[in-house]
Design an enzyme around this catalytic site. Structure first.
Site, mmCIF file in Angstrom:
data_model
loop_
_atom_site.group_PDB
_atom_site.id
_atom_site.type_symbol
_atom_site.label_atom_id
_atom_site.label_comp_id
_atom_site.label_asym_id
_atom_site.label_seq_id
_atom_site.Cartn_x
_atom_site.Cartn_y
_atom_site.Cartn_z
ATOM 1 N N ASP A 1 31.419 -15.557 20.094
ATOM 2 C CA ASP A 1 31.499 -16.992 19.813
ATOM 3 C C ASP A 1 31.924 -17.796 21.050
ATOM 4 O O ASP A 1 32.111 -17.245 22.139
ATOM 5 C CB ASP A 1 32.466 -17.223 18.645
ATOM 6 C CG ASP A 1 31.932 -18.218 17.630
ATOM 7 O OD1 ASP A 1 31.187 -19.125 18.033
ATOM 8 O OD2 ASP A 1 32.266 -18.092 16.437
ATOM 9 N N ASP B 1 26.828 -24.006 12.510
ATOM 10 C CA ASP B 1 26.840 -23.144 11.328
ATOM 11 C C ASP B 1 25.973 -23.702 10.200
ATOM 12 O O ASP B 1 25.921 -24.912 9.962
ATOM 13 C CB ASP B 1 28.266 -22.991 10.796
ATOM 14 C CG ASP B 1 29.138 -22.150 11.714
ATOM 15 O OD1 ASP B 1 28.606 -21.577 12.684
ATOM 16 O OD2 ASP B 1 30.349 -22.074 11.455
ATOM 17 N N TRP C 1 25.785 -21.839 19.851
ATOM 18 C CA TRP C 1 25.471 -23.001 19.014
ATOM 19 C C TRP C 1 24.348 -23.878 19.556
ATOM 20 O O TRP C 1 24.032 -24.924 18.998
ATOM 21 C CB TRP C 1 26.691 -23.896 18.737
ATOM 22 C CG TRP C 1 27.962 -23.167 18.496
ATOM 23 C CD1 TRP C 1 28.109 -21.980 17.806
ATOM 24 C CD2 TRP C 1 29.263 -23.526 18.939
ATOM 25 N NE1 TRP C 1 29.430 -21.603 17.792
ATOM 26 C CE2 TRP C 1 30.161 -22.526 18.482
ATOM 27 C CE3 TRP C 1 29.765 -24.602 19.669
ATOM 28 C CZ2 TRP C 1 31.523 -22.570 18.737
ATOM 29 C CZ3 TRP C 1 31.123 -24.642 19.930
ATOM 30 C CH2 TRP C 1 31.984 -23.637 19.468
ATOM 31 N N GLY C 2 23.730 -23.470 20.670
ATOM 32 C CA GLY C 2 22.540 -24.169 21.131
ATOM 33 C C GLY C 2 22.762 -25.352 22.044
ATOM 34 O O GLY C 2 21.808 -25.922 22.560
ATOM 35 N N ALA D 1 23.920 -25.526 25.048
ATOM 36 C CA ALA D 1 23.556 -25.234 26.437
ATOM 37 C C ALA D 1 22.175 -24.590 26.544
ATOM 38 O O ALA D 1 21.853 -23.961 27.549
ATOM 39 C CB ALA D 1 24.599 -24.326 27.078
#
Length: 413
Positions: free
Chosen positions: A119, A184, A163-164, A166
């Protein structure tokens, strides 16, 4: 393919919950369809490392120890996954792996884990990390590579949970096998639609060497346990759409619901062997992509109304996904050659991957009547030879359709 504890249990996990999920995967028959990982998410450890600097599994939640748990899971023919973070702490405040990457990945492998979800919380100050996001995740990627070389064992599967923000689809395939593309997921249609929308622009990035991870799947449940988000439940049709999109877009298929609460229909969704076969295609690794948006003009970014018409190649033909994003039933129509994978002048045998029926031969066009609200149609089309002689108009796609004598046919239509 497998199971993850987070969406169903959040921090309320222990060895009994994890072992029960593994057993339930067997008794539901999920393992016969390729589900093989049982992944423990956040909150499994004590809040502090021990005096030697190691992460310590919570002795109350996991009194038998992690190795005994993974050994038990292995006796069922399954594999185990674990969780950590690229920062100081995990998202729930437990020890992260920053500056302990080599120590932690060795510990995880010694514990018997073969998969790591990694994470992106508790990010160190810039003056400490002195890395961009690529370098920060690269620390663990290098630790995994080094450990494999040192031990001769297969490298731990590395699933980046960035989480997209970057754009990991541009760089993460050099590090791991999958990368998260959004925040999420929630068990609501608007969450599903939003994730599909975001991934419609990057679905090309999934192939044999790495996968856009669209987060976990949410089959409907009997609500024996409340969902942590308190946001309700997906309908049967929405869950079919959810599973179809995730599978055909080649996302990892990790179940996020309490397996004790899934319905018989939920299991039927999760074990649709014709849909799973495309997700696990051994010949074609690429995902489906949109060929027409439908409600919106093409290339419109709209989390409520994502692209509706998709296609892609498989080892057995061309697959189409028709997604009804409306709140009411709708007829859906497309011309075969709108898909770049279809040959002009040919007809195609059509199979419905949800009814598991062969539905005749398609010539030029396909219309599906009454697709349910938020529902899906998945079709596999196989070449069935030349279309009937004399089929009109001369070109299914009229743009620049021309006779050999130079007559531009499209102007006569």
């Amino acid at each position: 393919m497998g199971y993850n504890t987070w969406n169903a249990f959040h921090c309320e996990i222990n060895e009994t919950v994890v072992a029960a999920a593994a057993v339930r995967m067997k008794t539901l028959g999920l393992t016969d369809f390729g589900y093989e990982f049982v992944n423990i998410d956040d909150c499994y450890s004590e809040k502090q490392r021990n005096k030697d600097g190691d992460i310590v599994a919570d002795p109350v939640r996991f009194p038998s120890g992690m190795r005994n748990l993974t050994d038990f899971i292995r006796t069922l023919g399954l594999k185990s996954g674990i969780y950590s973070d690229a920062g100081w702490y995990t998202c729930a405040g437990y020890p992260g792996s920053f500056q302990n990457e080599r120590r932690d990945i060795k510990l995880f492998q010694d514990w018997g884990f073969e998969f790591l979800k990694y994470d992106n919380c508790a990010v160190p100050f810039d003056e400490i990390v002195r890395e961009g996001i690529v370098g920060k995740y690269g620390r663990m990627a290098q630790a995994i590579k080094d450990l494999a070389q040192e031990t001769g064992k297969a490298p731990v599967i590395f699933s980046l949970c960035e989480w997209g923000k970057a754009q990991p689809w541009l760089w993460a395939r050099d590090m791991g096998q999958s990368w998260r593309t959004t925040g999420d997921i929630e068990p609501r249609w608007d969450s599903i639609a939003s994730i599909i929308n975001r991934n419609s622009f990057i679905s090309w990035a999934s192939d044999f060497y790495g996968h856009n991870d669209m987060d976990m799947t949410y089959p409907p449940t009997e609500m024996l346990t409340p969902l942590p988000s308190g946001n309700g439940n997906l309908t049967y049709e929405e869950s079919k759409s959810h599973f179809t999109a995730w599978a055909l877009m080649k996302s990892p298929l990790l179940i996020g619901t309490d397996l004790n609460a899934v319905t018989k229909k939920s299991v039927e969704i999760l074990t649709n062997k014709e849909i799973i076969a495309i997700n696990q295609d051994k010949v074609v690794g690429t995902a489906i992509t949109p060929f027409r948006w439908g409600v919106n003009p093409d290339w419109t970014f709209d989390g409520r109304y994502p692209a509706q018409y998709w296609s892609g190649t498989t080892e057995n033909g061309t697959v189409f996904m028709l997604l009804n994003v409306l709140d009411e039933p709708a007829d859906m129509f497309f011309t075969l050659t709108e898909s770049p994978w279809i040959r002009a002048g040919r007809q195609y045998a059509m199979r419905d991957l949800w009814t598991h029926t062969d539905n005749g031969t398609a010539v030029r066009n396909v219309t599906i009547h009454g697709v349910p609200a938020h529902g899906v149609v998945a079709l596999l089309l196989r070449d069935a030879g030349d279309e009937p002689e004399g089929t009109q108009p001369p070109c299914a796609q009229p743009d620049w359709c021309m006779d050999k004598n130079g007559t531009l046919i499209e102007r006569e239509l």
